[in-house]
Design a protein around this motif. Sequence first.
Motif, mmCIF file in Angstrom:
data_model
loop_
_atom_site.group_PDB
_atom_site.id
_atom_site.type_symbol
_atom_site.label_atom_id
_atom_site.label_comp_id
_atom_site.label_asym_id
_atom_site.label_seq_id
_atom_site.Cartn_x
_atom_site.Cartn_y
_atom_site.Cartn_z
ATOM 1 N N LEU A 107 -10.606 -20.992 -0.050
ATOM 2 C CA LEU A 107 -9.782 -19.790 -0.231
ATOM 3 C C LEU A 107 -9.269 -19.673 -1.663
ATOM 4 C CD1 LEU A 107 -7.656 -19.236 2.984
ATOM 5 C CD2 LEU A 107 -9.630 -17.994 2.172
ATOM 6 N N VAL A 108 -8.968 -20.792 -2.300
ATOM 7 C CA VAL A 108 -8.559 -20.743 -3.711
ATOM 8 C C VAL A 108 -9.694 -20.173 -4.550
ATOM 9 C CG1 VAL A 108 -7.994 -22.160 -5.728
ATOM 10 C CG2 VAL A 108 -6.824 -22.560 -3.570
ATOM 11 N N ALA A 109 -10.926 -20.610 -4.277
ATOM 12 C CA ALA A 109 -12.082 -20.065 -4.997
ATOM 13 C C ALA A 109 -12.219 -18.571 -4.719
ATOM 14 C CB ALA A 109 -13.350 -20.809 -4.582
ATOM 15 N N GLY A 110 -12.020 -18.170 -3.471
ATOM 16 C CA GLY A 110 -12.089 -16.748 -3.132
ATOM 17 C C GLY A 110 -11.000 -15.952 -3.827
ATOM 18 N N ALA A 111 -9.816 -16.539 -3.942
ATOM 19 C CA ALA A 111 -8.725 -15.858 -4.639
ATOM 20 C C ALA A 111 -9.059 -15.702 -6.125
ATOM 21 C CB ALA A 111 -7.420 -16.629 -4.456
ATOM 22 N N GLY A 112 -9.706 -16.707 -6.697
ATOM 23 C CA GLY A 112 -10.140 -16.589 -8.096
ATOM 24 C C GLY A 112 -11.172 -15.491 -8.268
ATOM 25 N N LEU A 113 -12.097 -15.402 -7.326
ATOM 26 C CA LEU A 113 -13.097 -14.331 -7.360
ATOM 27 C C LEU A 113 -12.423 -12.969 -7.208
ATOM 28 C CD1 LEU A 113 -16.109 -13.550 -7.387
ATOM 29 C CD2 LEU A 113 -16.083 -13.809 -4.904
ATOM 30 N N LEU A 114 -11.446 -12.898 -6.343
ATOM 31 C CA LEU A 114 -10.706 -11.651 -6.131
ATOM 32 C C LEU A 114 -10.072 -11.164 -7.429
ATOM 33 C CD1 LEU A 114 -9.202 -9.597 -4.123
ATOM 34 C CD2 LEU A 114 -7.330 -11.227 -4.278
ATOM 35 N N ILE A 115 -9.358 -12.017 -8.108
ATOM 36 C CA ILE A 115 -8.665 -11.580 -9.316
ATOM 37 C C ILE A 115 -9.656 -11.252 -10.422
ATOM 38 C CG2 ILE A 115 -8.161 -13.821 -10.409
ATOM 39 C CD1 ILE A 115 -5.698 -10.920 -10.012
ATOM 40 N N SER A 116 -10.767 -12.012 -10.493
ATOM 41 C CA SER A 116 -11.761 -11.687 -11.521
ATOM 42 C C SER A 116 -12.419 -10.336 -11.246
ATOM 43 C CB SER A 116 -12.816 -12.794 -11.630
ATOM 44 O OG SER A 116 -13.633 -12.822 -10.492
ATOM 45 N N GLN A 117 -12.662 -10.025 -9.980
ATOM 46 C CA GLN A 117 -13.228 -8.716 -9.616
ATOM 47 C C GLN A 117 -12.252 -7.592 -9.958
ATOM 48 O OE1 GLN A 117 -16.221 -7.599 -8.204
ATOM 49 N NE2 GLN A 117 -16.863 -9.609 -8.930
ATOM 50 N N ALA A 118 -10.984 -7.826 -9.678
ATOM 51 C CA ALA A 118 -9.983 -6.795 -9.940
ATOM 52 C C ALA A 118 -9.824 -6.540 -11.430
ATOM 53 C CB ALA A 118 -8.643 -7.208 -9.331
ATOM 54 N N LEU A 119 -9.908 -7.592 -12.228
ATOM 55 C CA LEU A 119 -9.701 -7.428 -13.669
ATOM 56 C C LEU A 119 -10.936 -6.893 -14.388
ATOM 57 C CD1 LEU A 119 -7.636 -10.645 -14.442
ATOM 58 C CD2 LEU A 119 -6.797 -8.289 -14.226
ATOM 59 N N SER A 120 -12.122 -7.108 -13.813
ATOM 60 C CA SER A 120 -13.337 -6.695 -14.505
ATOM 61 C C SER A 120 -13.884 -5.342 -14.047
ATOM 62 C CB SER A 120 -14.427 -7.756 -14.317
ATOM 63 O OG SER A 120 -14.822 -7.812 -12.957
ATOM 64 N N ALA A 121 -13.337 -4.790 -13.004
ATOM 65 C CA ALA A 121 -13.895 -3.555 -12.445
ATOM 66 C C ALA A 121 -13.052 -2.344 -12.846
ATOM 67 C CB ALA A 121 -13.952 -3.663 -10.925
ATOM 68 N N GLN A 122 -13.702 -1.214 -12.834
ATOM 69 C CA GLN A 122 -13.012 0.055 -13.014
ATOM 70 C C GLN A 122 -12.549 0.493 -11.627
ATOM 71 O OE1 GLN A 122 -11.589 1.371 -15.296
ATOM 72 N NE2 GLN A 122 -12.746 2.969 -16.294
ATOM 73 N N LEU A 123 -11.241 0.476 -11.414
ATOM 74 C CA LEU A 123 -10.702 0.764 -10.095
ATOM 75 C C LEU A 123 -9.921 2.068 -10.089
ATOM 76 C CD1 LEU A 123 -9.279 -2.763 -9.167
ATOM 77 C CD2 LEU A 123 -11.467 -1.788 -8.493
ATOM 78 N N PHE A 124 -9.987 2.755 -8.949
ATOM 79 C CA PHE A 124 -9.163 3.934 -8.738
ATOM 80 C C PHE A 124 -7.706 3.477 -8.749
ATOM 81 C CE2 PHE A 124 -6.853 6.764 -5.857
ATOM 82 C CZ PHE A 124 -7.141 7.992 -6.438
ATOM 83 N N GLY A 125 -6.872 4.181 -9.476
ATOM 84 C CA GLY A 125 -5.461 3.838 -9.538
ATOM 85 C C GLY A 125 -5.087 3.014 -10.746
ATOM 86 N N GLY A 126 -6.077 2.541 -11.487
ATOM 87 C CA GLY A 126 -5.837 1.838 -12.743
ATOM 88 C C GLY A 126 -4.952 0.616 -12.619
ATOM 89 N N ARG A 127 -3.948 0.578 -13.488
ATOM 90 C CA ARG A 127 -3.081 -0.603 -13.583
ATOM 91 C C ARG A 127 -2.283 -0.856 -12.301
ATOM 92 N NH1 ARG A 127 -0.591 -0.200 -19.664
ATOM 93 N NH2 ARG A 127 -2.539 -0.696 -20.727
ATOM 94 N N ILE A 128 -1.923 0.214 -11.631
ATOM 95 C CA ILE A 128 -1.156 0.040 -10.387
ATOM 96 C C ILE A 128 -2.010 -0.692 -9.353
ATOM 97 C CG2 ILE A 128 -0.081 1.244 -8.449
ATOM 98 C CD1 ILE A 128 0.818 3.359 -10.473
ATOM 99 N N SER A 129 -3.263 -0.301 -9.239
ATOM 100 C CA SER A 129 -4.163 -0.977 -8.297
ATOM 101 C C SER A 129 -4.344 -2.443 -8.674
ATOM 102 C CB SER A 129 -5.524 -0.284 -8.265
ATOM 103 O OG SER A 129 -5.394 1.009 -7.728
ATOM 104 N N VAL A 130 -4.526 -2.705 -9.963
ATOM 105 C CA VAL A 130 -4.686 -4.089 -10.417
ATOM 106 C C VAL A 130 -3.413 -4.885 -10.134
ATOM 107 C CG1 VAL A 130 -5.034 -5.570 -12.435
ATOM 108 C CG2 VAL A 130 -6.439 -3.521 -12.134
ATOM 109 N N ALA A 131 -2.248 -4.277 -10.331
ATOM 110 C CA ALA A 131 -0.982 -4.959 -10.051
ATOM 111 C C ALA A 131 -0.839 -5.288 -8.566
ATOM 112 C CB ALA A 131 0.188 -4.110 -10.524
ATOM 113 N N VAL A 132 -1.219 -4.351 -7.706
ATOM 114 C CA VAL A 132 -1.140 -4.587 -6.265
ATOM 115 C C VAL A 132 -2.102 -5.702 -5.865
ATOM 116 C CG1 VAL A 132 -1.602 -3.576 -3.987
ATOM 117 C CG2 VAL A 132 -0.299 -2.290 -5.692
ATOM 118 N N ILE A 133 -3.299 -5.673 -6.413
ATOM 119 C CA ILE A 133 -4.268 -6.731 -6.108
ATOM 120 C C ILE A 133 -3.772 -8.069 -6.659
ATOM 121 C CG2 ILE A 133 -6.609 -7.545 -6.586
ATOM 122 C CD1 ILE A 133 -7.406 -4.522 -6.371
ATOM 123 N N GLY A 134 -3.170 -8.057 -7.836
ATOM 124 C CA GLY A 134 -2.585 -9.275 -8.394
ATOM 125 C C GLY A 134 -1.492 -9.829 -7.499
ATOM 126 N N LEU A 135 -0.699 -8.945 -6.918
ATOM 127 C CA LEU A 135 0.355 -9.378 -5.995
ATOM 128 C C LEU A 135 -0.248 -9.999 -4.735
ATOM 129 C CD1 LEU A 135 3.372 -9.503 -5.342
ATOM 130 C CD2 LEU A 135 3.159 -7.218 -4.357
#
Length: 153
Positions: A8-36
């Motif tokens: 799960l730690v590895a999956g969490a690392g993959l999650l944050i890397s996906q969130a930081l490297s992708a163009q997401l709807f909602g921009g910084r707010i979406s990245v902040a929510v995913i970071g949380l």
Amino acid sequence: MLSANALLVAGAGLLISQALSAQLFGGRISVAVIGLTWVITLVFIALSVQSAIGALFGRQSWRRLFGEGPPPGLFYQHTDTLKELSSFEDFAGTFRALDANTELQSATVGLWAGVHAHAFRYASLRRAAKRLNIAFIILLLAFAGILALKVLA
């Protein structure tokens, strides 16, 4: 349990890397929510690891955990044995001199302590599993959220 937490730690690392490297709807707010959600996942993973380690390695003696209830049992319970008999000669001499009632009392104390220790470890492992499940669900929801935000972007 500990290996599943590592995954799960590895999956969490993959999650944050996906969130930081992708163009997401909602921009910084979406990245902040995913970071949380990433932080919350890591907190539940840490709590799960703590419970699993508590099941493997007791932090307190069984007498402190379960009360002073039974009298000391010189044999079949290492904490009482080592407290009362410091050398092998003391141990061997005392064991040879035991009568049946004293040996039965020691065995009964050891069994009582073993039953309680097993119940304590089982409860710790159940807590660890529940926390692991919560972390896994949060992680899955976060990945689903990333996929949805990528589609919307």
